[in-house]
Enzyme design. Structure first.
Site, short mmCIF file in Angstrom:
data_model
loop_
_atom_site.label_atom_id
_atom_site.label_comp_id
_atom_site.label_asym_id
_atom_site.label_seq_id
_atom_site.Cartn_x
_atom_site.Cartn_y
_atom_site.Cartn_z
CB THR A 1 -6.79 3.15 11.08
OG1 THR A 1 -6.78 4.57 11.21
CG2 THR A 1 -6.77 2.77 9.61
CE LYS B 1 5.78 -2.31 9.19
NZ LYS B 1 5.17 -1.56 8.06
CD GLU C 1 0.14 8.25 11.51
OE1 GLU C 1 -0.57 9.16 12.02
OE2 GLU C 1 -0.29 7.11 11.25
#
Length: 401
Positions: free
Chosen positions: A11, A200, A185
């Site tokens: 992607t 993150k 997903e």
């Protein structure tokens, strides 16, 4: 010519390939040179796709080519990405990546290796997708001492919570829709259990403190346990529910966590809905500054990756310094961190008793057989649990104001 090799044609990799080819003139204006994709590494074949002209299956073809200036790692996962990145750096090639797992675990080590080899390791896309928060921290906001970060760092969970709130649907119903739309997903665990956001906030906390923050040390709670009833109370109280990644400095300690929060009227992130992400930083000089945009997807993420490529080209493929030492920082215990709470109990007729225990609470119109309220005072998780030990607790959710 500035030659690039892309590792992975999924992607993000296909997005990087498209951006470099479609926006060549724009990139040259900022980079000062033509940027060219010389190789794309992938195990698969892509018959009929223009990428066939530059497709290779052997990493050594890339590593042994002295004309390759920069390697773009968008494979994901730890291995073989970690090995390929380190080998590229030791061959004198700069690297940029969107791989949050790799950066969170080995970012400090790879930065040190890049400095040793006088090349760069950049990772703008690893936190906010297309949101340019890392470069802002590293270059634009260096005069400030930041004491807190609050981020909606995962588009999947934000989409799920937004849709639950606006349409009164259950978690499982919305998750199915998110998977059908490609927002989630097939195995959504990394998103819905908070692991993605945890990596993150670990990266952001490491950059703010300049030291290594291990994501395994960060208290992490996801949203899979959030019910339609919780959303009912969120809407009734006017406190929107979001999954936040947080970092706070308090009394000399650094705290970090990922958890669902109900957000007050003044919170800068309360209106960030859908698949959008946002990061709010608070500095001692600047106050609050917020970065907002699409945190995932092929082209938004590719945009951030290619911006790193341009930055490397502008700097002549030399080392771009990022302060992130391998020395590990010890995080404060979140069990002792105080906050206000939304509380939902399976009990009725105990309002006076609860007021005596908690003081001036704000009761919310309850569902049958329940009592729900927002505390006016702040409590540690341990103290809250002690005060509620005599009741059947259905939900407790922290409140951020």
């Amino acid at each position: 010519m500035f030659n690039v090799a892309i590792l992975g044609f999924g992607t993000v990799g296909s997005g990087v390939y498209k951006v470099i080819n479609d926006n060549a003139n724009v990139l040259k204006k900022f980079a000062g040179d033509d940027i060219n994709v010389k190789y794309v590494l992938d195990l698969r074949e892509f018959p009929g796709n223009p990428v066939e002209k530059v497709l290779v299956h052997d990493i050594d073809i890339i590593l042994n080519d002295d004309e390759v200036n920069c390697v773009v790692e968008v494979m994901g996962g730890i291995e073989p990405a970690n090995t390929f990145v380190r080998r590229a750096i030791t061959r004198g090639k700069s690297v940029c990546t969107s791989n949050k797992e790799l950066v969170a675990k080995y970012g400090a080590e790879i930065l040190a290796l890049a400095k040793e080899n006088n090349v760069s390791f950049l990772f703008e896309a690893s936190v906010g997708g297309g949101i340019p928060v890392i470069r802002a921290i590293n270059e634009s906001l260096t005069a400030d001492n930041f004491d807190s970060i609050a981020g909606i760092l995962n588009g999947t969970t934000n989409y799920i919570l937004t849709k639950m709130s606006k349409e009164g649907l259950s978690f499982d119903e919305v998750l199915k829709t998110a998977q059908e739309k490609g927002y989630a997903e097939r195995n959504p665990e990394a998103d819905v259990e908070g692991y993605d956001a945890c990596r993150k906030i670990a990266i952001l906390t490491s950059l703010i403190t300049g030291k290594q923050v291990d994501f395994e040390d960060i208290s992490t709670e996801g949203i899979s346990h959030i019910t339609k009833e919780d959303i009912y109370y969120s809407n009734k109280s006017g406190l929107p529910l979001k999954l936040l990644g947080l970092m706070k400095k308090k009394e000399g300690k650094v705290y970090a966590m990922v958890a669902p929060f109900m957000l007050g009227d003044e919170h800068t992130l309360k209106d960030v809905d859908g698949v959008y992400n946002a990061v709010n930083l608070h500095g001692d000089l600047l106050g609050n500054v917020m970065f907002y945009g699409k945190g995932a997807g092929s082209l938004p993420t590719a945009s951030a990756v290619v911006s790193d490529v341009v930055e490397i080209a502008k700097n002549g493929n030399k080392n771009i310094a990022i302060t992130w030492d391998t020395e590990k920082i010890s995080l404060g215990d979140m069990a002792s961190f105080n906050s206000k709470y939304f509380v939902r109990l399976k009990v009725t007729g105990k309002d006076d008793e609860l007021k005596k225990a908690f003081g001036d609470v704000q009761f919310i119109e309850p569902l049958e057989g329940e009592t729900a309220f927002v505390t006016a005072n702040e409590y540690s998780h341990e103290m809250l649990a002690e005060l509620l030990s005599a009741y059947t607790v259905l939900t407790t959710i922290r409140i951020a104001e």
